[in-house]
Design an enzyme around this catalytic site. Structure first.
Site, mmCIF file in Angstrom:
data_model
loop_
_atom_site.group_PDB
_atom_site.id
_atom_site.type_symbol
_atom_site.label_atom_id
_atom_site.label_comp_id
_atom_site.label_asym_id
_atom_site.label_seq_id
_atom_site.Cartn_x
_atom_site.Cartn_y
_atom_site.Cartn_z
ATOM 1 N N TYR A 1 0.821 -1.171 0.147
ATOM 2 C CA TYR A 1 -0.201 0.107 0.086
ATOM 3 C C TYR A 1 0.903 1.431 -0.027
ATOM 4 O O TYR A 1 1.827 1.426 1.084
ATOM 5 C CB TYR A 1 -0.867 -0.130 1.268
ATOM 6 C CG TYR A 1 -2.071 -0.851 1.304
ATOM 7 C CD1 TYR A 1 -2.545 -1.637 0.239
ATOM 8 C CD2 TYR A 1 -2.823 -1.131 2.496
ATOM 9 C CE1 TYR A 1 -3.493 -2.429 -0.002
ATOM 10 C CE2 TYR A 1 -3.778 -2.067 2.583
ATOM 11 C CZ TYR A 1 -3.932 -2.520 1.207
ATOM 12 O OH TYR A 1 -5.378 -3.556 1.492
ATOM 13 N N SER B 1 -6.435 -13.405 2.528
ATOM 14 C CA SER B 1 -6.939 -12.469 1.849
ATOM 15 C C SER B 1 -7.188 -12.718 0.444
ATOM 16 O O SER B 1 -6.505 -13.052 -0.302
ATOM 17 C CB SER B 1 -6.297 -11.121 1.730
ATOM 18 O OG SER B 1 -7.086 -10.111 1.234
ATOM 19 N N TRP C 1 -13.301 -6.010 2.838
ATOM 20 C CA TRP C 1 -12.740 -4.816 2.348
ATOM 21 C C TRP C 1 -13.850 -4.217 0.965
ATOM 22 O O TRP C 1 -14.631 -4.778 0.479
ATOM 23 C CB TRP C 1 -11.435 -4.916 1.609
ATOM 24 C CG TRP C 1 -11.092 -6.030 0.556
ATOM 25 C CD1 TRP C 1 -10.993 -7.181 0.807
ATOM 26 C CD2 TRP C 1 -11.176 -5.735 -0.930
ATOM 27 N NE1 TRP C 1 -10.718 -7.908 -0.685
ATOM 28 C CE2 TRP C 1 -11.033 -7.009 -1.373
ATOM 29 C CE3 TRP C 1 -11.359 -4.609 -1.454
ATOM 30 C CZ2 TRP C 1 -10.873 -6.944 -2.890
ATOM 31 C CZ3 TRP C 1 -11.221 -4.607 -2.913
ATOM 32 C CH2 TRP C 1 -11.078 -5.765 -3.479
ATOM 33 N N GLY D 1 -15.719 0.865 -3.724
ATOM 34 C CA GLY D 1 -15.010 1.870 -4.130
ATOM 35 C C GLY D 1 -15.624 3.064 -4.401
ATOM 36 O O GLY D 1 -14.925 3.919 -5.651
ATOM 37 N N PHE E 1 -21.836 5.655 -4.892
ATOM 38 C CA PHE E 1 -21.937 7.065 -5.039
ATOM 39 C C PHE E 1 -22.003 7.781 -6.325
ATOM 40 O O PHE E 1 -22.637 8.743 -6.775
ATOM 41 C CB PHE E 1 -21.282 7.463 -3.963
ATOM 42 C CG PHE E 1 -21.460 7.159 -2.481
ATOM 43 C CD1 PHE E 1 -22.581 7.357 -1.446
ATOM 44 C CD2 PHE E 1 -20.242 6.299 -1.996
ATOM 45 C CE1 PHE E 1 -22.199 6.830 -0.501
ATOM 46 C CE2 PHE E 1 -20.501 5.777 -0.654
ATOM 47 C CZ PHE E 1 -21.376 5.993 0.010
ATOM 48 N N ASN E 2 -20.908 7.126 -7.074
ATOM 49 C CA ASN E 2 -20.541 7.972 -8.214
ATOM 50 C C ASN E 2 -20.858 7.206 -9.570
ATOM 51 O O ASN E 2 -20.958 7.846 -10.633
ATOM 52 C CB ASN E 2 -18.841 7.810 -8.209
ATOM 53 C CG ASN E 2 -18.546 8.486 -7.007
ATOM 54 O OD1 ASN E 2 -18.935 9.600 -6.734
ATOM 55 N ND2 ASN E 2 -17.257 8.160 -6.535
ATOM 56 N N ASP E 3 -21.219 5.972 -9.793
ATOM 57 C CA ASP E 3 -21.501 5.369 -10.988
ATOM 58 C C ASP E 3 -23.017 5.844 -11.133
ATOM 59 O O ASP E 3 -24.188 6.034 -10.391
ATOM 60 C CB ASP E 3 -21.939 3.888 -10.616
ATOM 61 C CG ASP E 3 -21.758 3.174 -11.821
ATOM 62 O OD1 ASP E 3 -22.553 3.402 -12.802
ATOM 63 O OD2 ASP E 3 -21.136 1.904 -11.702
#
Length: 300
Positions: free
Chosen positions: A57, A158, A209, A214, A218-220
């Protein structure tokens, strides 16, 4: 104000907070070391004592930025549980990015993470992605060496499927304590893959996660995402929630495998809203309403 409690992650596993603060995007938060420390202190005060990192990261490395903040108040190390992940190797000139679960690379990754974070041990180490060349015996040897050296207390994976997790567990004496997976209303495939049932059978609580997909929720601007947003907004009113975020966290935590959401935001208010989602009483019908909106069809 809702306080985040601790839970036992798995049989013989560690106690961690029911919500986890993720530091994937710490390098993008435009904070100095004192501001980072203040943020850590705020989420610990809310009961969110577990933090999620990974070797891969950030640039600069998020683990180093976190370690700089922790150095300002070293006593905080006793109040937090640190997760890190290993196994992804970045692309270099003439080389492609790849996965490596070799013993030498696992140990070297942990050594680097410890140095960056300024700590002697990790509470939990996860293999970040399934490695097609994974030798389960070699991974087990790496885990044993790290455990004996006191550098890692517990281990997990993971993004593993049930077969991959089962293979690695077959070589270990101690249980893998978690599987960190993508889990949100947009990625409904995981709820239909059998993985969550397998984890529930083994009493392994997954970490979730990208609960907010991502930012796609909200944005699509697609019809499918608008349909999902409309349903989530209706549930904001029905549940007396303060945001769509809260409804999604409640939706994730409603699953009987008892997932532990990872909060990806560096905003104190959004962290506190996630904690408040612990008290939202979502019904089965409301949960299925979100699923139906995400899939574009009701259950048969």
């Amino acid at each position: 104000m809702t306080f985040c409690p601790k839970i036992q992650l798995a049989h013989d596993g560690p106690e961690i907070s029911k919500l986890i603060q993720g530091y994937w995007r710490l390098a993008d938060w435009d904070m100095n070391s004192q501001q980072r420390l203040s943020f850590i202190e705020r989420h610990v005060e809310s009961g969110v004592s577990t933090v999620d990192h990974a070797f891969i990261y950030g640039d600069p490395a998020c683990e180093s930025l976190f370690g700089e903040a922790l150095k300002l108040a070293p006593q905080l190390r006793r109040e937090i549980e640190i997760i890190s992940k290993c196994g992804i190797v970045s692309a270099r000139p003439g080389k492609v990015a790849h996965y490596s679960s070799s013993k030498s690379d696992i140990v070297a990754s942990v050594e680097t993470s410890l140095k960056r974070l300024g700590t002697d041990y990790l509470d939990i180490l996860l293999i970040h992605r399934p490695d097609f060349l994974m030798d389960a015996d070699e991974v087990a040897g790496a885990f044993q060496a790290l455990k004996q050296a006191g550098k890692v207390n517990h281990f997990g994976v993971s993004n593993f499927d049930a077969a991959q997790l089962s293979l690695l567990q077959s070589r270990l004496d101690a249980p893998l304590v978690t599987n960190q997976i993508e889990l949100n209303p947009v990625n409904t495939q995981v709820a239909e893959s059998g993985l969550l049932e397998y984890l529930q059978e083994r009493r392994i609580r997954p970490m979730a996660w990208s609960c907010l997909a991502g930012g796609r929720v909200f944005n699509d601007t697609s019809t499918a995402m608008q349909r999902l947003r409309n349903t989530l907004q209706l549930l904001v009113h029905e549940l007396s929630a303060s945001s769509i975020d809260q409804v999604i966290y409640a939706w994730v935590m409603k699953m009987p495998s008892q997932p532990l959401p990872i909060i990806g935001s560096g905003n104190v208010r959004r962290m506190q809203e996630a904690v408040a989602a612990l008290s939202l009483p979502m019904s089965r019908e409301q949960w299925y309403r979100v699923l139906s909106a995400a899939r574009g069809r009701d259950v048969d």
